[in-house]
Design a protein around this motif. Structure first.
Motif, short mmCIF file in Angstrom:
data_model
loop_
_atom_site.label_atom_id
_atom_site.label_comp_id
_atom_site.label_asym_id
_atom_site.label_seq_id
_atom_site.Cartn_x
_atom_site.Cartn_y
_atom_site.Cartn_z
N PHE A 123 2.62 18.59 -11.26
CA PHE A 123 0.93 18.03 -11.26
C PHE A 123 0.55 19.54 -10.97
N ASP A 124 -1.13 19.98 -11.36
CA ASP A 124 -2.19 20.72 -11.29
C ASP A 124 -3.18 20.32 -10.88
N ALA A 125 -3.71 20.38 -10.19
CA ALA A 125 -5.19 19.62 -9.34
C ALA A 125 -6.56 20.71 -10.16
N GLY A 126 -5.85 22.32 -10.34
CA GLY A 126 -6.93 22.75 -10.96
C GLY A 126 -7.74 22.17 -11.95
N PHE B 156 -3.63 22.81 -2.80
CA PHE B 156 -4.43 21.44 -3.15
C PHE B 156 -2.64 21.11 -4.14
N ASN B 157 -2.09 21.72 -4.42
CA ASN B 157 -1.04 21.40 -5.55
C ASN B 157 0.47 21.20 -4.85
N VAL B 158 0.37 21.44 -3.81
CA VAL B 158 1.53 20.94 -2.68
C VAL B 158 0.54 20.11 -1.60
N LEU B 159 -0.56 20.22 -1.03
CA LEU B 159 -0.46 18.77 -0.47
C LEU B 159 -1.27 17.65 -0.88
N ILE B 160 -1.73 17.67 -1.65
CA ILE B 160 -1.81 16.27 -2.46
C ILE B 160 -0.51 15.35 -2.27
N PRO B 161 0.15 16.15 -3.26
CA PRO B 161 1.22 14.71 -3.70
C PRO B 161 1.98 14.97 -2.42
N LEU B 162 2.27 15.89 -2.14
CA LEU B 162 3.24 15.85 -0.74
C LEU B 162 2.73 14.38 0.29
N GLY B 163 1.17 15.16 0.68
CA GLY B 163 0.58 14.15 1.32
C GLY B 163 0.52 12.75 1.07
N LEU C 262 1.06 -1.19 0.04
CA LEU C 262 0.25 0.00 0.10
C LEU C 262 0.72 1.18 -0.31
N GLY C 263 1.55 0.89 1.12
CA GLY C 263 2.31 2.34 0.46
C GLY C 263 3.53 2.18 -0.28
N TYR C 264 3.89 1.47 -1.09
CA TYR C 264 4.10 1.75 -2.66
C TYR C 264 4.11 1.78 -3.18
N GLN C 265 2.19 2.13 -3.08
CA GLN C 265 0.77 2.72 -4.14
C GLN C 265 1.09 4.10 -4.44
N TRP C 266 1.15 4.75 -2.91
CA TRP C 266 1.00 5.85 -2.39
C TRP C 266 2.28 6.66 -2.25
N ILE C 267 3.33 6.36 -2.62
CA ILE C 267 4.96 6.84 -2.62
C ILE C 267 4.97 6.65 -4.16
N HIS D 183 5.05 11.27 -8.70
CA HIS D 183 5.02 11.26 -10.10
C HIS D 183 4.85 12.40 -9.97
N LYS D 184 3.40 12.86 -8.82
CA LYS D 184 2.88 14.21 -8.87
C LYS D 184 3.95 15.51 -8.33
N LEU D 185 4.55 15.03 -7.69
CA LEU D 185 6.33 15.82 -7.26
C LEU D 185 6.90 16.51 -8.20
#
Length: 179
Positions: free
Chosen positions: A38-41, A80-87, A22-27, A32-34
């Motif tokens: 990444f742009d959440a717009g 959100f462009n920072v929070l989502i990939p970092l999270g 699961l951790g690998y999927q999240w990383i 990829h987004k970091l």
């Protein structure tokens, strides 16, 4: 079953494999987004433009979430462009290392549900199922990881924090004793 998941040594060993997967999927998703600009717009605009609706009544299924996206997330898209990939990345690190495992699973589930409320299915239901198992396992999921060291330290710090500051059995210096 829940008692086995939360306290059994073999369940803890199994959780190592589950949380690393699961951790690998999240990383992978976070990295990829970091690194990919990444742009959440676009995602947020699509969630507003094509929300999940009831096929019979054509009413919004999650009107509060659409309102949240429209009036909070989209105006603050840079955050959100920072929070989502970092999270996503930090959830993955926590799960792989077994550090604050239950918290990482909780925040991973929270993100998965937010993505699903916005209309994205992808692997989110699968990750919700696996993340739920890790969350149900609680501290046993990180038994063979950093939680082995972190949880006792956190409990000790919490106990020290909850301990009353003053001791009521002593009298202040210079106070007279009543006889």
């Amino acid at each position: 079953m829940l008692a086995w998941l939360r306290g059994n040594r073999y369940a803890a060993i199994l959780m190592v494999f589950v949380r690393v997967y699961l951790g690998y999927q999240w990383i992978e998703a976070g990295w990829h987004k970091l690194t990919g600009g990444f742009d959440a717009g676009g995602f947020l605009n699509n969630a507003i433009g094509k929300p999940i609706v009831d096929k019979t009544t054509q009413e919004l299924v999650y009107p509060n979430f659409v309102y949240f996206i429209k009036h909070f997330a989209l105006p603050n898209v840079k955050v959100f462009n920072v929070l989502i990939p970092l999270g996503e990345f930090l959830v993955g690190v926590g799960l792989i290392l077994g550090g604050l495992t239950a918290a990482a699973a909780f925040f991973g589930l929270l993100m998965n549900f937010m993505f699903m409320f916005a209309g994205t299915m992808s692997t989110n239901p699968w990750l919700v199922l696996i993340g739920g198992i890790v969350l149900f396992a609680g501290t046993n999921a990180g038994r063979y990881g950093l939680d082995y060291y972190l949880i006792p330290l956190l409990r000790k710090a919490y106990a020290k924090f909850k301990k009353p500051r003053g001791d009521d059995t002593t009298t202040p210096a210079g106070a007279a004793h009543a006889n």
